[in-house]
Design a protein around this motif. Structure first.
Motif, short mmCIF file in Angstrom:
data_model
loop_
_atom_site.label_atom_id
_atom_site.label_comp_id
_atom_site.label_asym_id
_atom_site.label_seq_id
_atom_site.Cartn_x
_atom_site.Cartn_y
_atom_site.Cartn_z
N ALA A 1 4.54 4.26 4.13
CA ALA A 1 4.69 4.61 2.71
C ALA A 1 5.09 3.38 1.90
CB ALA A 1 5.72 5.72 2.54
N PHE A 2 6.02 2.59 2.43
CA PHE A 2 6.46 1.36 1.76
C PHE A 2 5.27 0.42 1.57
CE2 PHE A 2 8.39 -2.78 1.23
CZ PHE A 2 9.63 -2.55 0.64
N ALA A 3 4.45 0.28 2.61
CA ALA A 3 3.31 -0.64 2.57
C ALA A 3 2.27 -0.22 1.52
CB ALA A 3 2.66 -0.74 3.94
N LYS A 4 2.22 1.05 1.17
CA LYS A 4 1.27 1.52 0.13
C LYS A 4 1.66 1.01 -1.25
CE LYS A 4 -1.40 4.76 2.18
NZ LYS A 4 -2.81 4.73 2.23
N ILE A 5 2.96 0.79 -1.47
CA ILE A 5 3.40 0.41 -2.81
C ILE A 5 3.91 -1.02 -2.93
CG2 ILE A 5 3.91 2.79 -3.48
CD1 ILE A 5 6.92 2.14 -3.08
N ALA A 6 4.20 -1.66 -1.78
CA ALA A 6 4.77 -3.01 -1.85
C ALA A 6 4.51 -3.78 -0.57
CB ALA A 6 6.27 -2.93 -2.09
N ASN A 7 4.67 -5.08 -0.66
CA ASN A 7 4.59 -5.97 0.48
C ASN A 7 5.82 -5.74 1.37
OD1 ASN A 7 4.74 -8.20 2.21
ND2 ASN A 7 3.96 -9.62 0.67
N THR A 8 5.59 -5.41 2.62
CA THR A 8 6.72 -5.13 3.52
C THR A 8 7.61 -6.35 3.76
OG1 THR A 8 5.32 -5.48 5.47
CG2 THR A 8 5.62 -3.20 4.72
N ASP A 9 7.10 -7.56 3.50
CA ASP A 9 7.92 -8.76 3.64
C ASP A 9 9.11 -8.73 2.68
OD1 ASP A 9 6.30 -9.75 5.63
OD2 ASP A 9 5.15 -11.05 4.29
N ALA A 10 9.01 -7.96 1.61
CA ALA A 10 10.10 -7.86 0.64
C ALA A 10 11.32 -7.18 1.25
CB ALA A 10 9.65 -7.10 -0.60
#
Length: 131
Positions: free
Chosen positions: A113-122
């Motif tokens: 879900a996180f990867a759908k809205i943002a770069n997981t590196d954040a």
């Protein structure tokens, strides 16, 4: 004139009743967690897929958050490492778990879900969310 007044009142009431519900987005932060996603605090070993999240104390509401759906949108970075992690989309997630005290976000999203809205590196992002 009485008939015209009644018609006007009916039209006004109908307009108010038919107006869409106004929902205001709440601001917070999101982090993510990785599989395995079961067992969860809400549903034990039931698999609810990957568009899921854990609620922090801010929205947990003594387990009442279980099953609630939230639309989450990334609105910015929380650190200097990734200046603009947001992808410009939103995701709808179901609350299936509890993020215990010390949780670093308002909502702890599944990694997918996180990867759908943002770069997981954040790692952690600023969000707005609605129920």
């Amino acid at each position: 004139m009485g008939f015209e007044f009644r018609v006007l009142m009916v039209v006004m009431v109908a307009t108010v009743v038919c107006l869409p519900t106004v929902t205001f987005a709440v601001h917070g932060t999101a982090t993510f967690y990785t599989p395995p996603y079961v067992p969860s605090s809400c549903y034990g070993y039931k698999n609810d897929g990957v568009m899921i999240a854990a609620a922090s104390d801010a929205i947990w509401d003594k387990r009442a958050a279980c099953g609630r759906m939230y639309r989450v949108k990334c609105i910015g970075a929380t650190n200097q490492g990734i200046p603009q992690p947001c992808k410009g989309t939103s995701v709808v997630v179901k609350i299936v778990d509890y993020c215990p005290p010390g949780c670093h976000g308002t909502i702890d999203l599944s990694k997918e879900a996180f990867a759908k809205i943002a770069n997981t590196d954040a790692g952690k992002i600023k969000i707005e969310y609605t129920r």
